[in-house]
Enzyme design. Structure first.
Site, mmCIF file in Angstrom:
data_model
loop_
_atom_site.group_PDB
_atom_site.id
_atom_site.type_symbol
_atom_site.label_atom_id
_atom_site.label_comp_id
_atom_site.label_asym_id
_atom_site.label_seq_id
_atom_site.Cartn_x
_atom_site.Cartn_y
_atom_site.Cartn_z
ATOM 1 N N LYS A 196 0.857 -1.186 0.000
ATOM 2 C CA LYS A 196 0.000 0.000 0.000
ATOM 3 C C LYS A 196 0.892 1.234 0.000
ATOM 4 C CE LYS A 196 -3.650 2.317 2.538
ATOM 5 N NZ LYS A 196 -4.602 2.227 3.651
ATOM 6 N N ARG A 206 -10.509 10.717 2.034
ATOM 7 C CA ARG A 206 -10.416 11.472 3.299
ATOM 8 C C ARG A 206 -11.744 12.144 3.595
ATOM 9 N NH1 ARG A 206 -4.542 11.661 3.494
ATOM 10 N NH2 ARG A 206 -4.258 9.431 3.209
ATOM 11 N N GLU A 233 7.027 -6.920 1.199
ATOM 12 C CA GLU A 233 5.814 -6.837 2.014
ATOM 13 C C GLU A 233 4.869 -8.005 1.708
ATOM 14 O OE1 GLU A 233 5.000 -4.951 4.440
ATOM 15 O OE2 GLU A 233 5.985 -3.012 4.286
ATOM 16 N N LYS A 248 -2.305 -1.524 -3.715
ATOM 17 C CA LYS A 248 -3.156 -0.342 -3.638
ATOM 18 C C LYS A 248 -2.317 0.919 -3.690
ATOM 19 C CE LYS A 248 -6.270 1.793 -0.409
ATOM 20 N NZ LYS A 248 -6.828 1.748 0.897
ATOM 21 N N SER A 274 -10.277 5.731 -4.441
ATOM 22 C CA SER A 274 -11.157 6.902 -4.578
ATOM 23 C C SER A 274 -10.703 7.878 -5.656
ATOM 24 C CB SER A 274 -11.273 7.622 -3.228
ATOM 25 O OG SER A 274 -9.998 8.023 -2.754
ATOM 26 N N TYR A 313 -15.526 1.132 -6.512
ATOM 27 C CA TYR A 313 -16.789 1.779 -6.156
ATOM 28 C C TYR A 313 -17.839 1.572 -7.245
ATOM 29 C CZ TYR A 313 -13.741 3.631 -2.618
ATOM 30 O OH TYR A 313 -12.845 3.711 -1.570
HETATM 31 C C1 PBG Z 1 -7.031 3.211 5.555
HETATM 32 C C2 PBG Z 1 -7.573 3.174 4.163
HETATM 33 C C3 PBG Z 1 -7.476 4.175 3.208
HETATM 34 C C4 PBG Z 1 -8.140 3.699 2.072
HETATM 35 C C5 PBG Z 1 -8.616 2.433 2.380
HETATM 36 N N1 PBG Z 1 -8.233 2.109 3.671
HETATM 37 C C6 PBG Z 1 -6.928 5.536 3.288
HETATM 38 C C7 PBG Z 1 -5.502 5.780 3.533
HETATM 39 O O1 PBG Z 1 -4.693 4.868 3.684
HETATM 40 O O2 PBG Z 1 -5.126 6.963 3.597
HETATM 41 C C8 PBG Z 1 -8.267 4.449 0.791
HETATM 42 C C9 PBG Z 1 -9.308 3.956 -0.165
HETATM 43 C C10 PBG Z 1 -9.567 4.893 -1.280
HETATM 44 O O3 PBG Z 1 -8.900 5.937 -1.422
HETATM 45 O O4 PBG Z 1 -10.484 4.581 -2.058
HETATM 46 N N2 PBG Z 1 -8.006 2.813 6.499
#
Ligand code: PBG
Length: 323
Positions: A196, A206, A233, A248, A274, A313
């Site tokens: 990630k 956010r 990882e 991700k 997102s 989504y």
């Molecule tokens: C952390 C988490 C995040 C997302 C999923 N789990 C945000 C981050 O790591 O800042 C992001 C998912 C997205 O942007 O669609 N709990």
């Protein structure tokens, strides 16, 4: 060489193109993330993610049932509590919004879908970090693991089939696996957010979770410049007991998805996050791209790179198109 070789022959008719198509996109390969907000009395639009809402505890039940009806492979739940504190207490409260919703959905849907939950503290902490902080304000890895173990048990107890540790703490998969096994939840699995990255594409998320974060996550999420540590990882998470590994974001990291698919003995997921969603929605709303074609191309590309599963989504909508 030309003229004997004419690759266009295999593109000449729809039937020919269908016959030689390599990559499938099926509803069961898509996982729908859902947001549920404790304070919401009706679904709240997320302005930076047109078409996505923060559900109420009640409306999420219909959204979940509809997505399952459409054929999605699973649901990934995120909770937005009314109150935040330093340790993210609401995450481990059996009646906290995420755990309560898990219980509702498991009772509605049983084993008809794969119910997943974000196993991370950032939605619940008042500082917005994915873990607890030490006295100097740094994210304390090992103290956070204790909270993740508690959170994992609360989510397993509430009925999650798979837990999604997304905080990028070292050792998180192993600690959660042991906690689950010691408590008799050996059937509860782990979808590990293994590789990630500290990405600007999380921006709209956010807003989606009312994040309290100031600053960034660069001391725990990966540097976008690095590929090698993604494989490290992934190897560590598999050794610690991950049932599925995830990369991700997806689109800017398709090389990582491909590398993961080449080495992983367990299924590989990719999260079409997102910002990737909002870029397409924004451009489509302006008439700059064809929305439906772009969405299918994005998801097909992530599958082509090697992802077995895609969190998106668009999961429920696209599942409807595919049938
Ligand atoms: C952390 C988490 C995040 C997302 C999923 N789990 C945000 C981050 O790591 O800042 C992001 C998912 C997205 O942007 O669609 N709990």
């Amino acid at each position: 060489m030309f003229p004997e070789h004419r690759p266009r022959r295999l593109r000449s008719t729809p039937a020919m193109r269908r016959m030689v198509s390599e990559t499938t996109l099926r509803p069961h390969q898509l996982i729908l993330p859902l947001f549920v907000a404790e304070a919401a009395s009706e679904p709240r639009p997320i302005s930076s993610m047109p078409g996505v809402v923060q559900h109420t505890r009640e409306t999420v039940r219909k959204a979940a049932a509809d997505a399952v009806e459409a054929g999605v492979g699973g649901l990934m739940l995120f909770g937005i509590p009314e109150t935040h504190d330093a340790t993210g207490s609401a995450a481990t409260d059996a009646d906290g919004i995420l755990n309560a919703t898990l219980r509702d959905l498991r009772s509605d849907l049983g084993d008809d879908t794969v119910l997943m939950a974000d196993t991370c503290l950032d939605e619940f902490t008042d500082h917005g970090h994915c873990g607890v902080l030490d006295s100097a304000g740094a994210v304390d890895n090992d103290a956070t693991l204790e909270r993740y173990a508690e959170m994992a048990l609360a989510q397993a107890e509430a009925g999650a089939h798979l837990l999604g540790p997304s905080g990028m703490m070292d050792g998180q998969v192993g600690v959660i696996r042991r906690a689950l096994d010691d408590a008799g939840y050996s059937e509860t699995g782990i979808l590990a957010y293994s590789a990630k990255y500290a990405s600007a594409f999380y921006g709209p998320f956010r807003e989606a979770v009312d994040s309290q974060l100031r600053g960034d996550r660069k001391t725990y999420q990966q540097d976008p410049a690095n590929a090698r540590e993604a494989l490290r990882e992934i190897e560590l998470d598999i050794a610690e007991g991950a049932d599925i590994v995830m990369v991700k974001p997806a689109l800017a990291y398709l090389d990582i998805v491909k590398a993961a698919a080449e080495v992983s003995p367990v299924p590989v997921a990719a999260y079409n996050i997102s910002g990737e969603y909002s870029m397409v929605e924004g451009a489509a709303a302006n008439g700059w791209i064809d929305r439906e074609r772009t969405i299918l191309e994005v998801l097909t590309s992530i599958r082509r790179a090697g992802a077995d599963l895609v969190l998106t989504y668009w999961a429920a909508e696209v599942a409807g198109w595919l049938d």
